[in-house]
Design an enzyme around this catalytic site. Structure first.
Site, PDB file in Angstrom:
ATOM      1  CD  GLU A  56      -3.134   0.777   0.554  1.00  0.00           C
ATOM      2  OE1 GLU A  56      -2.615   1.570  -0.265  1.00  0.00           O
ATOM      3  OE2 GLU A  56      -4.308   0.846   0.891  1.00  0.00           O
ATOM      4  CG  ASP A  57      -0.893   4.796  -1.546  1.00  0.00           C
ATOM      5  OD1 ASP A  57      -1.620   4.097  -0.812  1.00  0.00           O
ATOM      6  OD2 ASP A  57      -1.361   5.678  -2.286  1.00  0.00           O
ATOM      7  CG  ASP A  72      -5.588   9.024   6.209  1.00  0.00           C
ATOM      8  OD1 ASP A  72      -5.999   9.159   7.364  1.00  0.00           O
ATOM      9  OD2 ASP A  72      -5.592   9.975   5.414  1.00  0.00           O
ATOM     10  CG  PHE A  82      -3.875  15.345   1.118  1.00  0.00           C
ATOM     11  CD1 PHE A  82      -4.900  14.439   1.346  1.00  0.00           C
ATOM     12  CD2 PHE A  82      -3.386  15.475  -0.181  1.00  0.00           C
ATOM     13  CE1 PHE A  82      -5.433  13.678   0.313  1.00  0.00           C
ATOM     14  CE2 PHE A  82      -3.906  14.722  -1.221  1.00  0.00           C
ATOM     15  CZ  PHE A  82      -4.937  13.828  -0.970  1.00  0.00           C
ATOM     16  NE  ARG A 122      -2.295   8.649  -9.884  1.00  0.00           N
ATOM     17  CZ  ARG A 122      -2.985   8.200  -8.849  1.00  0.00           C
ATOM     18  NH1 ARG A 122      -2.366   7.721  -7.802  1.00  0.00           N
ATOM     19  NH2 ARG A 122      -4.307   8.216  -8.849  1.00  0.00           N
TER      20      ARG A 122
HETATM   21  P1  IMP Z   1      -7.426   4.992   4.445  1.00  0.00           P
HETATM   22  O1  IMP Z   1      -8.501   4.021   4.029  1.00  0.00           O
HETATM   23  O2  IMP Z   1      -8.004   6.192   5.112  1.00  0.00           O
HETATM   24  O3  IMP Z   1      -6.326   4.346   5.247  1.00  0.00           O
HETATM   25  O4  IMP Z   1      -6.806   5.572   3.132  1.00  0.00           O
HETATM   26  C1  IMP Z   1      -6.036   4.812   2.300  1.00  0.00           C
HETATM   27  C2  IMP Z   1      -5.892   5.381   0.927  1.00  0.00           C
HETATM   28  O5  IMP Z   1      -6.286   6.738   0.838  1.00  0.00           O
HETATM   29  C3  IMP Z   1      -4.448   5.349   0.505  1.00  0.00           C
HETATM   30  O6  IMP Z   1      -4.139   4.141  -0.104  1.00  0.00           O
HETATM   31  C4  IMP Z   1      -4.355   6.524  -0.432  1.00  0.00           C
HETATM   32  O7  IMP Z   1      -4.669   6.125  -1.733  1.00  0.00           O
HETATM   33  C5  IMP Z   1      -5.388   7.486   0.071  1.00  0.00           C
HETATM   34  N1  IMP Z   1      -4.745   8.507   0.924  1.00  0.00           N
HETATM   35  C6  IMP Z   1      -4.680   8.539   2.273  1.00  0.00           C
HETATM   36  N2  IMP Z   1      -3.993   9.615   2.685  1.00  0.00           N
HETATM   37  C7  IMP Z   1      -3.607  10.259   1.572  1.00  0.00           C
HETATM   38  C8  IMP Z   1      -2.822  11.446   1.334  1.00  0.00           C
HETATM   39  O8  IMP Z   1      -2.307  12.117   2.237  1.00  0.00           O
HETATM   40  N3  IMP Z   1      -2.627  11.761   0.027  1.00  0.00           N
HETATM   41  C9  IMP Z   1      -3.145  11.065  -1.010  1.00  0.00           C
HETATM   42  N4  IMP Z   1      -3.862   9.954  -0.841  1.00  0.00           N
HETATM   43  C10 IMP Z   1      -4.101   9.554   0.442  1.00  0.00           C
END
Ligand code: IMP
Length: 179
Positions: free
Chosen positions: A101-102, A105, A154, A167
């Site tokens: 995963e990138d 959050d 962010f 990207r």
């Molecule tokens: P989560 O479900 O809230 O953990 O979010 C996961 C996904 O949201 C990541 O895989 C990202 O694609 C996107 N995401 C979360 N934080 C950021 C950010 O700071 N910038 C861009 N994409 C984000």
């Protein structure tokens, strides 16, 4: 301040630091799996650059799978709803699966992916995230391999976007909130 100026990312993690940490993660993962074949799952779209750099440095037999999920749309906050846009068609039963995963959050996306893939009965299931935002976690997520822990900013770059942009940046930058 003009819209364009506000949308210029500020440097958070320079390219050199990213590359160094990715190499360390690759070594750590290769050591843990001890030559076992791994199915590396690239979670699209955000992890495509991290994934490509990571797997090329992991000294292991690997097959690559791609899982498309979308949770943010064009927003800066998680909707909490995870939509699968591309599924893995290969069976995962009995395989050692590593999700790449990138960003974690809220953790909702990874939680959803872990549950969905666990149901396919892999021999083992682990996760690796380049970035973790500990202050934002809303689930009891244990991420096995973490590149960097960051604040709640962010971020963009190194595969990660805002509304489809940034990207291509070789570094991780952050955007100021409020657009
Ligand atoms: P989560 O479900 O809230 O953990 O979010 C996961 C996904 O949201 C990541 O895989 C990202 O694609 C996107 N995401 C979360 N934080 C950021 C950010 O700071 N910038 C861009 N994409 C984000």
């Amino acid at each position: 301040m003009s819209e364009e100026k506000k949308l210029t990312p500020k440097l958070l993690i320079p390219e050199v630091q990213l590359q160094k940490r990715v190499a360390e993660l690759a070594r750590e993962i290769a050591t843990d799996y001890q030559g076992r074949e791994v199915v590396a799952v690239c979670v699209l779209k955000g992890s495509f650059i991290f994934f490509s750099d990571l797997i090329r440095q992991m000294d292991l037999p690997i097959t690559c799978e791609f899982l498309g999920v979308s949770s943010y749309g064009n927003k800066m906050v998680s909707s909490g709803e995870v939509k699968v846009t591309l599924d893995i068609n290969e069976p995962l039963e009995g395989k050692h699966v590593l999700i790449v995963e990138d960003i974690v959050d809220t953790g909702l996306t990874l939680f959803y992916i872990m549950s969905a893939l666990k149901a396919r009965k892999p021999a083992s299931l682990k996760s690796c995230a380049l970035l973790l935002k500990p202050e934002c976690l809303k689930t009891e997520m244990d991420v096995d391999y973490i590149g960097f822990k960051i604040g709640s900013e962010f971020v963009v770059g190194y595969g990660v976007d805002f509304a489809g942009k940034f990207r291509e940046l070789p570094y991780i930058g952050y955007l100021e909130q409020g657009h």
